[in-house]
Design a protein around this motif. Structure first.
Motif, PDB file in Angstrom:
ATOM      1  N   ASP A  51      50.269  62.739  56.241  1.00  0.00           N
ATOM      2  CA  ASP A  51      51.354  63.616  55.802  1.00  0.00           C
ATOM      3  C   ASP A  51      50.741  64.762  54.743  1.00  0.00           C
ATOM      4  O   ASP A  51      49.823  64.443  54.050  1.00  0.00           O
ATOM      5  CB  ASP A  51      52.242  62.701  54.681  1.00  0.00           C
ATOM      6  N   PRO A  52      50.911  66.095  54.996  1.00  0.00           N
ATOM      7  CA  PRO A  52      50.186  67.072  54.436  1.00  0.00           C
ATOM      8  C   PRO A  52      50.415  67.086  52.846  1.00  0.00           C
ATOM      9  O   PRO A  52      49.446  67.522  51.990  1.00  0.00           O
ATOM     10  CB  PRO A  52      50.869  68.531  54.742  1.00  0.00           C
ATOM     11  N   ALA A  53      51.466  66.292  52.229  1.00  0.00           N
ATOM     12  CA  ALA A  53      51.848  66.242  51.015  1.00  0.00           C
ATOM     13  C   ALA A  53      50.715  65.451  50.351  1.00  0.00           C
ATOM     14  O   ALA A  53      50.378  65.676  49.128  1.00  0.00           O
ATOM     15  CB  ALA A  53      53.171  65.592  50.693  1.00  0.00           C
ATOM     16  N   LEU A  54      50.160  64.526  51.039  1.00  0.00           N
ATOM     17  CA  LEU A  54      49.030  63.729  50.562  1.00  0.00           C
ATOM     18  C   LEU A  54      47.803  64.336  50.093  1.00  0.00           C
ATOM     19  O   LEU A  54      47.442  64.303  49.027  1.00  0.00           O
ATOM     20  CB  LEU A  54      48.477  62.569  51.484  1.00  0.00           C
ATOM     21  N   GLU A  55      47.462  65.241  50.780  1.00  0.00           N
ATOM     22  CA  GLU A  55      46.296  66.381  50.597  1.00  0.00           C
ATOM     23  C   GLU A  55      46.668  67.253  49.639  1.00  0.00           C
ATOM     24  O   GLU A  55      45.770  67.521  48.661  1.00  0.00           O
ATOM     25  CB  GLU A  55      45.754  67.046  52.028  1.00  0.00           C
ATOM     26  N   GLU A  56      47.820  67.709  49.374  1.00  0.00           N
ATOM     27  CA  GLU A  56      48.505  68.851  48.464  1.00  0.00           C
ATOM     28  C   GLU A  56      48.378  68.210  47.263  1.00  0.00           C
ATOM     29  O   GLU A  56      47.932  68.691  46.051  1.00  0.00           O
ATOM     30  CB  GLU A  56      49.984  69.414  48.928  1.00  0.00           C
ATOM     31  N   ALA A  57      48.694  66.911  47.134  1.00  0.00           N
ATOM     32  CA  ALA A  57      48.895  66.291  45.939  1.00  0.00           C
ATOM     33  C   ALA A  57      47.558  66.263  45.428  1.00  0.00           C
ATOM     34  O   ALA A  57      47.373  66.064  44.065  1.00  0.00           O
ATOM     35  CB  ALA A  57      49.494  64.635  46.199  1.00  0.00           C
ATOM     36  N   SER A  58      46.552  65.673  46.272  1.00  0.00           N
ATOM     37  CA  SER A  58      45.034  65.627  45.751  1.00  0.00           C
ATOM     38  C   SER A  58      44.707  66.818  45.094  1.00  0.00           C
ATOM     39  O   SER A  58      43.704  66.786  44.212  1.00  0.00           O
ATOM     40  CB  SER A  58      44.174  64.888  46.906  1.00  0.00           C
ATOM     41  N   LEU A  59      44.878  67.931  45.974  1.00  0.00           N
ATOM     42  CA  LEU A  59      44.360  69.172  45.418  1.00  0.00           C
ATOM     43  C   LEU A  59      45.122  69.649  43.900  1.00  0.00           C
ATOM     44  O   LEU A  59      44.422  70.184  42.969  1.00  0.00           O
ATOM     45  CB  LEU A  59      44.811  70.487  46.545  1.00  0.00           C
TER      46      LEU A  59
END
Lengths: 263, 289
Positions: free
Chosen positions: A150-158
């Motif tokens: 889920d791209p949201a996971l990476e965005e959240a991390s950033l």
């Protein structure tokens, strides 16, 4: 139709089932009826220096190939899944081309280029050829790994202040590792079993299949070849079962169904 | 916004460049070199780099090359037909009659033999089909035949059987994927509207499975042309194919340019046939693959 499918499976497995049958058969001729049980062909295996050295060559080549094609596969799969860029279709098409190209074409074209450049062929050139043909397999496995993130996971991390690099190590990598291991195992198996490219490019350091090929001409060596083949097939199946289990675990982790195969 | 897109595009290109450059260096470059090479000549070890079509003229005039290429195309066609026809029911069974939870197990079972050493599998067929092989010694033991039957080894039959075995998973998987994509409601609709099972199969299932059949055909046909181990081990003198000649030119006759020309000719022949096949499918069956 069930019966037909079973018959087809028997057809697929028939030659492979014969392998252990003759590997344990106490006779130098490969024919029925069987002559009794022996393990002497297996005992002979480690005593042949040319064989053991070809095994190490193969393992070395397969390991390096697996690592290289998986690293390159990660780059390509990540780019294909996450980004849109100019020339994406032709670029990905070219990278996946070895999947349908006859291996002999890959082998002779590399041979011509290496010899013309004055490079002496050896294990490194086999690695180059194997990396080329393993990469499409690595990419198709890793594609599904990346698709499941889920791209949201990476965005959240950033957003929470991690850098791109630390996001990759702490978020992306843990999510794709089953696919990563599966890709390593598949590439290793393909390289270990590949013959044509190795035959053209290995020169004085034969890989295991090239050594096997040289032994097929001698009828008295056949039982030993059968024993070696049995071990090789067992190893391949073991690695595959492991890769498949990991692949499915990865899909379950991402909440996906586990239908479908490798390809 | 436009800036964001180009930024995204740059990042994608950057990421794809290591595998792309690898492929350029190891595949596109060498393929170009092979084409260039095919217009050169070689006399033992000295390479003459003057541009000439001598190799192609020789390939066209010496009947052995045409014979080998024709045989390769024939074998590839036969193997493809045999593999696709026998694989279809297997893919159909797994897609329509196996419980969803068991499907991946079946696919795994079908792909295992494919992942074991190709060399060993081909060699085992030699053992199975040989003069003193499993079939012959088995049949004599049981008393069905008195003397070994010989039409099954060292000829084209043996090559076709062995290749059909080797490429089976290549045919099953694309057909399976196409069948899986078929919306089952369409089949029910067809039955509800009064079509029989057979008519539903031919008018709904088969047309929708065509992309898979086309993919299976191509993915079997193309590599078979380049196969070299099978004709060598089980083909006998009458079963050799174009790849064996390419290998001989390169490694035995020291005539790499001639080998290169033959490789280019085979690639062109395969590409033309594959393109024609896809075009015919699109034209007459309205398939988009």
């Amino acid at each position: 139709m069930r019966a037909y499918t079973w018959a087809y499976l028997i057809f697929l497995y028939a030659p492979i089932v014969l392998l252990p049958l003759f590997a344990f058969n106490d006779s130098t001729t490969i024919a029925f009826p069987l002559q009794g049980f022996t393990t002497k062909w297996f005992v002979q295996l480690p005593t042949i220096p040319a064989l053991t050295s070809s095994v190490w060559t193969s393992v070395k080549i397969a390991s390096i190939t697996a690592v290289l094609s998986t690293i390159l596969g990660v780059c390509a799969a990540r780019a294909a899944v996450r980004y849109r860029f100019i020339g994406k279709r032709p670029i990905m098409g070219l990278i996946m081309l070895p999947l349908v190209l006859p291996e002999i074409i890959v082998a002779v074209s590399l041979l011509v280029v290496f010899l013309q450049l004055g490079l002496s062929i050896g294990s490194w050139s086999v690695i180059a050829g194997h990396t080329l043909i393993c990469m499409p397999f690595a990419i198709s496995i890793l594609n599904s790994s990346f698709q499941n993130i889920d791209p949201a996971l990476e965005e959240a991390s950033l957003d929470l202040g991690e850098t791109r690099v630390s996001t990759f190590y702490r978020v992306t990598l843990p999510l794709i590792w089953p696919g990563l291991i599966a890709s390593l195992l598949i590439s290793f198996t393909i390289s270990l079993d590949e013959f044509i490219i190795a035959f053209f490019l290995s020169s004085t350091e034969p890989t295991l299949p090239v050594y096997l090929w040289s032994q097929l001409r001698f009828p008295t060596k056949l039982p030993v070849v059968m024993a070696l083949g049995t071990l090789l097939v067992c190893l391949s199946i073991l690695l595959l079962a492991l890769a498949e289990t990991l692949r499915r675990r990865g899909l379950r982790k991402a909440g996906q169904s586990t239908e479908g195969g490798f390809l | 916004m436009a800036d964001d897109v180009s930024h995204n595009s740059r990042r994608g290109l950057l990421l794809v460049s290591p595998p792309f450059l690898t492929t350029l260096v190891l595949l596109a470059g060498p393929l170009g070199a092979i084409i260039l090479f095919s217009f050169w000549t070689q006399d033992y070890l000295t390479l003459n780099t003057d541009f000439t079509i001598k190799n192609y003229v020789e390939a066209a005039q010496d009947p052995i090359y045409g014979l080998l290429l024709g045989r390769s195309l024939l074998v590839a066609g036969a193997v493809t037909l045999l593999t696709v026809i026998t694989a279809f029911p297997v893919a159909y069974f797994i897609s329509f009659h196996v419980k969803p939870s068991r499907k991946s197990l079946w696919l795994f079972l079908i792909t295992i033999p494919f992942w074991t050493s190709y060399l060993i599998r081909v060699f085992l067929w030699k053992v199975v089909l040989g003069f003193n092989g499993v079939i012959n010694s088995g049949l004599i033991e049981v008393g069905i035949i008195d003397a070994p039957i010989t039409f099954i080894l060292y000829n084209l039959n043996a090559v076709i059987i062995t290749l059909a075995h080797a490429f089976a998973p290549f045919a099953i998987l694309p057909i399976f994927v196409a069948l899986e994509k078929i919306d089952r409601a369409l089949l029910e609709a067809s039955r509800d509207l009064g079509e029989t099972r057979v008519a539903t199969f031919f008018r709904v299932t088969l047309p929708l499975a065509m992309p898979g059949l086309v993919a299976a055909t191509l993915i079997v046909f193309i590599p078979v042309i380049g196969d070299y181990i099978t004709p060598r081990l089980v083909g006998g003198p009458g079963g050799l194919m174009i790849a064996n000649m390419i290998q001989t030119q390169f490694l035995k006759l020291n005539n790499a340019p001639m080998g290169a020309a033959l490789a280019v000719i085979s690639m062109v022949a395969v590409t033309v046939i594959a393109t024609l096949f896809v075009w015919l499918n699109r034209r007459f069956l309205k398939v988009r693959s």
